[in-house]
Design a protein around this motif. Sequence first.
Motif, short mmCIF file in Angstrom:
data_model
loop_
_atom_site.label_atom_id
_atom_site.label_comp_id
_atom_site.label_asym_id
_atom_site.label_seq_id
_atom_site.Cartn_x
_atom_site.Cartn_y
_atom_site.Cartn_z
N ASP A 152 -7.22 29.93 6.89
CA ASP A 152 -8.29 31.04 6.04
C ASP A 152 -9.38 29.79 5.01
OD1 ASP A 152 -9.62 32.81 5.04
OD2 ASP A 152 -7.92 33.68 3.56
N PRO A 153 -9.82 28.79 5.32
CA PRO A 153 -10.78 28.76 5.03
C PRO A 153 -11.68 28.58 3.92
CG PRO A 153 -10.96 27.51 6.84
CD PRO A 153 -10.26 28.78 7.07
N LYS A 154 -11.41 28.47 2.55
CA LYS A 154 -12.20 29.72 1.43
C LYS A 154 -13.01 27.51 0.73
CE LYS A 154 -9.04 32.71 0.59
NZ LYS A 154 -7.64 32.81 1.24
N PRO A 155 -14.36 28.87 1.15
CA PRO A 155 -15.41 27.16 0.59
C PRO A 155 -14.81 26.67 -0.79
CG PRO A 155 -16.71 29.38 0.98
CD PRO A 155 -15.57 29.55 0.78
N GLY A 199 -11.29 15.86 1.49
CA GLY A 199 -10.66 16.88 0.79
C GLY A 199 -10.21 17.51 2.39
N GLY A 200 -10.50 17.18 3.15
CA GLY A 200 -10.79 17.71 4.53
C GLY A 200 -9.23 18.71 4.96
N VAL A 201 -8.57 17.62 3.82
CA VAL A 201 -7.18 18.88 4.48
C VAL A 201 -6.83 20.06 4.12
CG1 VAL A 201 -6.17 17.92 2.36
CG2 VAL A 201 -4.91 18.16 4.25
N ASN A 202 -7.77 20.72 3.45
CA ASN A 202 -7.77 21.87 2.46
C ASN A 202 -8.62 23.09 3.61
OD1 ASN A 202 -6.69 20.33 0.41
ND2 ASN A 202 -8.30 21.22 -1.13
N ARG A 203 -9.36 22.08 4.85
CA ARG A 203 -9.62 23.43 5.56
C ARG A 203 -8.85 23.42 6.84
NH1 ARG A 203 -14.14 20.30 3.40
NH2 ARG A 203 -13.81 18.53 5.56
N ASN A 249 -9.11 18.20 -11.13
CA ASN A 249 -8.38 18.13 -9.80
C ASN A 249 -7.51 19.87 -10.44
OD1 ASN A 249 -5.32 16.83 -8.71
ND2 ASN A 249 -4.83 17.04 -11.01
N THR A 250 -6.95 20.03 -8.80
CA THR A 250 -6.26 21.04 -9.45
C THR A 250 -5.23 21.18 -9.67
OG1 THR A 250 -6.62 21.81 -6.89
CG2 THR A 250 -8.81 22.26 -7.31
N GLY A 251 -4.05 19.35 -8.85
CA GLY A 251 -2.92 19.58 -8.36
C GLY A 251 -2.52 20.02 -7.09
N ARG A 252 -3.09 20.95 -6.81
CA ARG A 252 -2.38 21.04 -5.70
C ARG A 252 -3.04 20.06 -4.03
NH1 ARG A 252 -5.45 26.48 -7.17
NH2 ARG A 252 -6.61 25.72 -5.32
N ARG A 253 -1.70 20.02 -3.69
CA ARG A 253 -2.01 19.32 -2.40
C ARG A 253 -2.47 20.95 -0.90
NH1 ARG A 253 1.59 14.88 -1.41
NH2 ARG A 253 3.45 14.96 -2.54
N GLY A 254 -3.55 20.30 -0.28
CA GLY A 254 -3.85 21.00 1.09
C GLY A 254 -2.95 20.31 1.90
N GLY A 255 -2.17 19.28 2.11
CA GLY A 255 -1.16 18.82 3.34
C GLY A 255 -0.04 19.69 2.90
N VAL A 284 0.66 -1.18 -0.15
CA VAL A 284 -0.21 -0.06 -0.43
C VAL A 284 0.85 0.92 0.02
CG1 VAL A 284 -1.67 1.44 1.47
CG2 VAL A 284 -2.09 -1.05 0.92
N ASN A 285 0.97 2.46 -0.55
CA ASN A 285 1.13 4.03 -0.50
C ASN A 285 0.07 4.25 -0.01
OD1 ASN A 285 2.69 5.92 -0.49
ND2 ASN A 285 2.79 6.18 -2.69
N GLN A 286 -0.11 4.87 1.00
CA GLN A 286 -0.89 5.86 1.45
C GLN A 286 -1.21 7.28 0.89
OE1 GLN A 286 -3.02 7.48 5.97
NE2 GLN A 286 -3.20 5.02 5.31
N VAL A 287 -1.53 7.75 0.03
CA VAL A 287 -1.98 9.40 0.28
C VAL A 287 -2.07 9.84 0.08
CG1 VAL A 287 0.87 8.59 -1.34
CG2 VAL A 287 -1.36 8.51 -2.03
N GLU A 288 -2.00 11.37 -0.11
CA GLU A 288 -3.38 12.70 -0.18
C GLU A 288 -3.65 12.59 -1.06
OE1 GLU A 288 -4.05 17.31 -0.45
OE2 GLU A 288 -1.52 16.91 0.88
N LEU A 289 -5.53 12.19 -1.47
CA LEU A 289 -5.78 12.12 -2.27
C LEU A 289 -7.35 12.49 -2.44
CD1 LEU A 289 -4.82 9.08 -4.62
CD2 LEU A 289 -7.37 10.32 -4.75
N HIS A 290 -7.49 13.53 -3.24
CA HIS A 290 -9.40 13.91 -2.96
C HIS A 290 -10.23 14.25 -4.28
CE1 HIS A 290 -7.57 17.88 -1.91
NE2 HIS A 290 -6.85 16.82 -1.50
#
Length: 296
Positions: free
Chosen positions: A201-204, A192-196, A273-279, A160-166
Amino acid sequence: MTIPLLTLNNGVEMPAFGLGVYRSRPEETTGAVLSAFEAGYRHVDTAAAYMNEEQVGEAFRSSGLARLDVFIESKLWLSDYTYDGAIHGFERSLRKLGMEYIDLYLLHQPAPTEFERTLGAWKALCEIVKSGRARAVGVSNFNEEELKRIIDETGVVPAVNQVELHPFFTQKKLSQFHQEQGILTQAWSPIGGVNRYFTEDPKPEDDPLTHPTIIRIAEGHGKSSAQVILRWHIELGHSVIPKSVHTERIRENFDIFDFSLSSEEVALIDALNTGRRGGPDPKSLSTQTVKFSIPE
């Protein structure tokens, strides 16, 4: 309700859906895991660095479930990287969980600036899985180059590889490499909770749950945005481990096995997909940048 099973590259079967306990405080964890077991979950993902392995073990013992009926996953922290350190860290996790074996044990980070330590720890995990005290071993947050290196050094392919993925960070290229190598893709922060929670300053517009495409698909199925996103993961063959400590949300997240998404709906979500990490970027993490150790 039958949870789909995913077969790892060594033949071990793992429930596709589980409960994550990252950011679950110890005093919340026992109740959350018990609520999940009562709802039908049979897979829990914890880690030494989450500081709640003991509470996961407590919840299991209180559940009345047989050990063979649950899948427990944990991770080794950076401070225990090296061969001997990994053996010790694994044994500490066993002790805290109060279990004789762990179903899936991962390296938590690649630590690329200290990769010799990482290799030592991976070699220890290769021995641990041979002993049967872990049924499968893998990694978390590794990129393609790092995966190739540990495979080349040991001949052992992580299960397994566990990665940020949403939906806003779909990791398609890495997932394709996983498929070619026989590595299962496991998604952390699958909704995608990592983006919050990783920003002040979480944005909708950074939250997949509020994206019009997700909302529209959810309305069409009479489901929540979270349920649609989790179902998207299942359609893609990912292992998914959403976190919650709230019983209603734990039950809601699990209620995704009575509908499916069309290939067109999956493609619409893929296109977000935005290609941007949240974490954090895993390349930035090492014992020099994250200086805590796991208490005994």
